[in-house]
Write an enzyme that holds these catalytic residues in place. Sequence first.
Site, PDB file in Angstrom:
ATOM      1  N   TYR A 153       1.333   1.208  10.371  1.00 25.46           N
ATOM      2  CA  TYR A 153       0.170   0.936   9.310  1.00 25.46           C
ATOM      3  C   TYR A 153       0.270   2.066   8.192  1.00 25.46           C
ATOM      4  O   TYR A 153       0.428   1.696   7.088  1.00 25.46           O
ATOM      5  CB  TYR A 153      -0.949   0.864   9.991  1.00 25.46           C
ATOM      6  CG  TYR A 153      -2.193   0.542   9.114  1.00 25.46           C
ATOM      7  CD1 TYR A 153      -2.322  -0.729   8.665  1.00 25.46           C
ATOM      8  CD2 TYR A 153      -3.266   1.532   8.778  1.00 25.46           C
ATOM      9  CE1 TYR A 153      -3.764  -0.961   7.842  1.00 25.46           C
ATOM     10  CE2 TYR A 153      -4.191   1.265   8.005  1.00 25.46           C
ATOM     11  CZ  TYR A 153      -4.555   0.160   7.551  1.00 25.46           C
ATOM     12  OH  TYR A 153      -5.591  -0.339   6.589  1.00 25.46           O
ATOM     13  N   VAL A 196     -17.452  -0.490  14.505  1.00 26.72           N
ATOM     14  CA  VAL A 196     -18.601  -1.178  13.812  1.00 26.72           C
ATOM     15  C   VAL A 196     -19.151  -2.513  14.733  1.00 26.72           C
ATOM     16  O   VAL A 196     -20.170  -2.736  15.420  1.00 26.72           O
ATOM     17  CB  VAL A 196     -19.072  -1.353  12.527  1.00 26.72           C
ATOM     18  CG1 VAL A 196     -20.077  -2.103  12.216  1.00 26.72           C
ATOM     19  CG2 VAL A 196     -19.074   0.103  11.905  1.00 26.72           C
ATOM     20  N   ARG A 219     -16.194   9.502  11.422  1.00 23.54           N
ATOM     21  CA  ARG A 219     -15.888   8.617  10.440  1.00 23.54           C
ATOM     22  C   ARG A 219     -17.061   8.631   9.198  1.00 23.54           C
ATOM     23  O   ARG A 219     -18.000   8.811   9.463  1.00 23.54           O
ATOM     24  CB  ARG A 219     -15.617   7.116  10.877  1.00 23.54           C
ATOM     25  CG  ARG A 219     -14.511   7.266  11.944  1.00 23.54           C
ATOM     26  CD  ARG A 219     -13.028   7.094  11.227  1.00 23.54           C
ATOM     27  NE  ARG A 219     -11.871   7.057  12.112  1.00 23.54           N
ATOM     28  CZ  ARG A 219     -11.294   7.784  13.102  1.00 23.54           C
ATOM     29  NH1 ARG A 219     -11.994   9.254  13.016  1.00 23.54           N
ATOM     30  NH2 ARG A 219     -10.220   7.401  13.634  1.00 23.54           N
TER      31      ARG A 219
HETATM   32  P1  NAD Z   1      -8.458  -8.140   7.805  1.00 21.39           P
HETATM   33  O1  NAD Z   1      -7.497  -8.109   9.057  1.00 21.39           O
HETATM   34  O2  NAD Z   1      -9.962  -8.828   8.039  1.00 21.39           O
HETATM   35  O3  NAD Z   1      -8.046  -8.935   6.660  1.00 21.39           O
HETATM   36  C1  NAD Z   1      -6.388  -8.909   6.343  1.00 21.39           C
HETATM   37  C2  NAD Z   1      -5.958 -10.233   5.675  1.00 21.39           C
HETATM   38  O4  NAD Z   1      -4.583 -10.431   5.504  1.00 21.39           O
HETATM   39  C3  NAD Z   1      -6.255 -11.375   6.775  1.00 21.39           C
HETATM   40  O5  NAD Z   1      -6.866 -12.491   6.214  1.00 21.39           O
HETATM   41  C4  NAD Z   1      -4.781 -11.718   7.291  1.00 21.39           C
HETATM   42  O6  NAD Z   1      -4.587 -13.137   7.636  1.00 21.39           O
HETATM   43  C5  NAD Z   1      -3.929 -11.361   6.037  1.00 21.39           C
HETATM   44  N1  NAD Z   1      -2.649 -11.043   6.223  1.00 21.39           N
HETATM   45  C6  NAD Z   1      -1.978 -10.164   7.079  1.00 21.39           C
HETATM   46  N2  NAD Z   1      -0.909 -10.097   6.994  1.00 21.39           N
HETATM   47  C7  NAD Z   1      -0.603 -11.040   6.151  1.00 21.39           C
HETATM   48  C8  NAD Z   1       0.709 -11.548   5.509  1.00 21.39           C
HETATM   49  N3  NAD Z   1       1.930 -10.884   6.133  1.00 21.39           N
HETATM   50  N4  NAD Z   1       0.740 -12.135   4.404  1.00 21.39           N
HETATM   51  C9  NAD Z   1      -0.239 -12.823   4.273  1.00 21.39           C
HETATM   52  N5  NAD Z   1      -1.509 -12.755   4.717  1.00 21.39           N
HETATM   53  C10 NAD Z   1      -1.633 -11.475   5.585  1.00 21.39           C
HETATM   54  O7  NAD Z   1      -8.523  -6.553   7.134  1.00 21.39           O
HETATM   55  P2  NAD Z   1      -9.580  -6.074   6.141  1.00 21.39           P
HETATM   56  O8  NAD Z   1     -10.901  -5.146   6.692  1.00 21.39           O
HETATM   57  O9  NAD Z   1     -10.285  -7.378   5.274  1.00 21.39           O
HETATM   58  O10 NAD Z   1      -8.610  -5.231   5.205  1.00 21.39           O
HETATM   59  C11 NAD Z   1      -8.254  -5.746   3.820  1.00 21.39           C
HETATM   60  C12 NAD Z   1      -7.120  -4.876   3.391  1.00 21.39           C
HETATM   61  O11 NAD Z   1      -7.823  -3.529   3.209  1.00 21.39           O
HETATM   62  C13 NAD Z   1      -5.898  -4.144   4.154  1.00 21.39           C
HETATM   63  O12 NAD Z   1      -4.987  -4.310   3.239  1.00 21.39           O
HETATM   64  C14 NAD Z   1      -6.469  -2.968   4.885  1.00 21.39           C
HETATM   65  O13 NAD Z   1      -5.237  -2.394   5.144  1.00 21.39           O
HETATM   66  C15 NAD Z   1      -7.117  -2.378   3.544  1.00 21.39           C
HETATM   67  N6  NAD Z   1      -8.090  -1.422   4.319  1.00 21.39           N
HETATM   68  C16 NAD Z   1      -9.308  -1.852   4.728  1.00 21.39           C
HETATM   69  C17 NAD Z   1     -10.208  -0.878   5.602  1.00 21.39           C
HETATM   70  C18 NAD Z   1     -11.309  -1.304   6.225  1.00 21.39           C
HETATM   71  O14 NAD Z   1     -11.976  -0.483   6.885  1.00 21.39           O
HETATM   72  N7  NAD Z   1     -11.751  -2.493   6.462  1.00 21.39           N
HETATM   73  C19 NAD Z   1      -9.800   0.429   5.366  1.00 21.39           C
HETATM   74  C20 NAD Z   1      -8.778   0.855   4.672  1.00 21.39           C
HETATM   75  C21 NAD Z   1      -7.974  -0.295   4.183  1.00 21.39           C
HETATM   76  N1  UDP Z   2     -13.767   3.516  18.665  1.00 22.91           N
HETATM   77  C1  UDP Z   2     -14.511   3.603  19.695  1.00 22.91           C
HETATM   78  N2  UDP Z   2     -14.842   2.345  20.212  1.00 22.91           N
HETATM   79  C2  UDP Z   2     -14.678   1.241  19.921  1.00 22.91           C
HETATM   80  C3  UDP Z   2     -13.669   1.193  18.907  1.00 22.91           C
HETATM   81  C4  UDP Z   2     -13.339   2.380  17.997  1.00 22.91           C
HETATM   82  O1  UDP Z   2     -14.977   4.548  20.017  1.00 22.91           O
HETATM   83  O2  UDP Z   2     -14.896   0.285  20.428  1.00 22.91           O
HETATM   84  C5  UDP Z   2     -13.222   4.851  17.848  1.00 22.91           C
HETATM   85  C6  UDP Z   2     -11.976   4.852  17.787  1.00 22.91           C
HETATM   86  O3  UDP Z   2     -11.257   5.472  18.828  1.00 22.91           O
HETATM   87  C7  UDP Z   2     -11.995   5.864  16.370  1.00 22.91           C
HETATM   88  C8  UDP Z   2     -12.876   5.282  15.411  1.00 22.91           C
HETATM   89  O4  UDP Z   2     -13.988   4.695  16.486  1.00 22.91           O
HETATM   90  O5  UDP Z   2     -11.925   7.019  16.673  1.00 22.91           O
HETATM   91  C9  UDP Z   2     -13.017   4.405  14.489  1.00 22.91           C
HETATM   92  O6  UDP Z   2     -12.063   3.567  14.894  1.00 22.91           O
HETATM   93  P1  UDP Z   2     -11.719   2.032  14.321  1.00 22.91           P
HETATM   94  O7  UDP Z   2     -10.731   1.240  15.028  1.00 22.91           O
HETATM   95  O8  UDP Z   2     -12.783   1.240  13.701  1.00 22.91           O
HETATM   96  O9  UDP Z   2     -11.052   2.747  12.872  1.00 22.91           O
HETATM   97  P2  UDP Z   2      -9.782   3.720  12.419  1.00 22.91           P
HETATM   98  O10 UDP Z   2      -9.579   4.537  13.631  1.00 22.91           O
HETATM   99  O11 UDP Z   2      -8.882   3.072  11.716  1.00 22.91           O
HETATM  100  O12 UDP Z   2     -10.596   4.781  11.548  1.00 22.91           O
END
Ligand code: NAD
Ligand code: UDP
Length: 320
Positions: A153, A196, A219
Amino acid sequence: MKKIVVTGGAGFLGANLCRKLLQEQADAEVICIDNFFTGRTCNIEDLRQDSRFSVLRHDIVDAFTSKELAQLKGVREIYNLACPASPPHYQADPVHTTMTSVLGIYHMLELARIEGARILQASTSEVYGEPEVHPQVESYRGNVNCDGIRACYDEGKRCAESLMFDYHRTYGVETKIIRIFNTYGPGMDPKDGRVVSNFILECLKGKPITIYGDGSQTRSLCYVDDLLEGMVRMMASESGFTGPVNLGNPEEQTIKAIAERIRRLTESKSEIIYQPLPEDDPTQRRPDITLAVEKLGWRPNISADEGLKHTIAYFQAFQS
Ligand code: NAD
Ligand code: UDP
């Protein structure tokens, strides 16, 4: 009409973004591109009623066919959100995760180059890895373990940023990078596996709240509406402004404090239990948002309690 592509448009952030664009831009025609790996049809069911919305089922790892390219002709803006974001999901097929970020952005950048479209990449705070600089500023180059289980990732997203800059420098493509910090809200998949959604569901079901590690890791949680406002402002930002720009809520909390807050808000009696910390789990995360404030006039304004209340209500309705 202004043709806008949202990859990952059936996912948590993507579906909320499609809805916002259709609501706020009367001239927008939105095409959601998704392979439905973590995306869900229920996220976009309401949008299908709108004639300005359409879905192209496609994996962005694959090149577009000529038929698909014809459908995308004239696109003005591309939001590249396709990529599973939850650790259990992106680690399920790590090779495909890397390819989604690297080949995926390559295909989308080629589309942007051919069509002269703007393109925004949803990058992540994970490019900072285990940060030695706190809070994280955009100029910090990060500390990622390129051999670890999160690397598919983190390194995929880092390579995508580098391709964005090379397309900008080489072909003059109008590129925009945002680095998103942990974002939550309605539309999350109950099976998503992030902190969450897990904690809320555990509290609502009266099950133990499972903290990984001792809960002292931090976080900074951003509510989805705040995040999307920053994203849309970045797309509309002045020509030549590439970012990267941090988008997140600087209110930093320990995971234990998040568990206790959610337990209070759900009025749950769930006990807290502790499980092993996953490999390479970052110790701390807090965005420095000075650049977003200066360049986009953006800062989050939804408090943790308010955002979590909306999210709890969403999961309650979802359960019944
Ligand atoms: P999510 O998993 O809910 O959504 C991802 C979407 O991308 C899904 O609809 C999935 O089916 C689609 N997808 C995955 N691989 C694909 C592929 N190869 N081709 C076409 N579609 C594909 O995740 P999200 O939380 O909505 O995140 C959206 C974007 O934001 C991602 O790129 C993620 O890395 C970025 N992001 C999210 C967070 C967060 O906290 N939600 C934080 C940092 C970055
Ligand atoms: N985490 C946790 N319990 C859970 C899911 C996540 O304690 O059921 C912790 C995880 O180890 C991390 C933080 O919460 O330290 C945020 O995790 P998340 O997967 O939401 O996002 P990321 O690690 O990618 O920031």
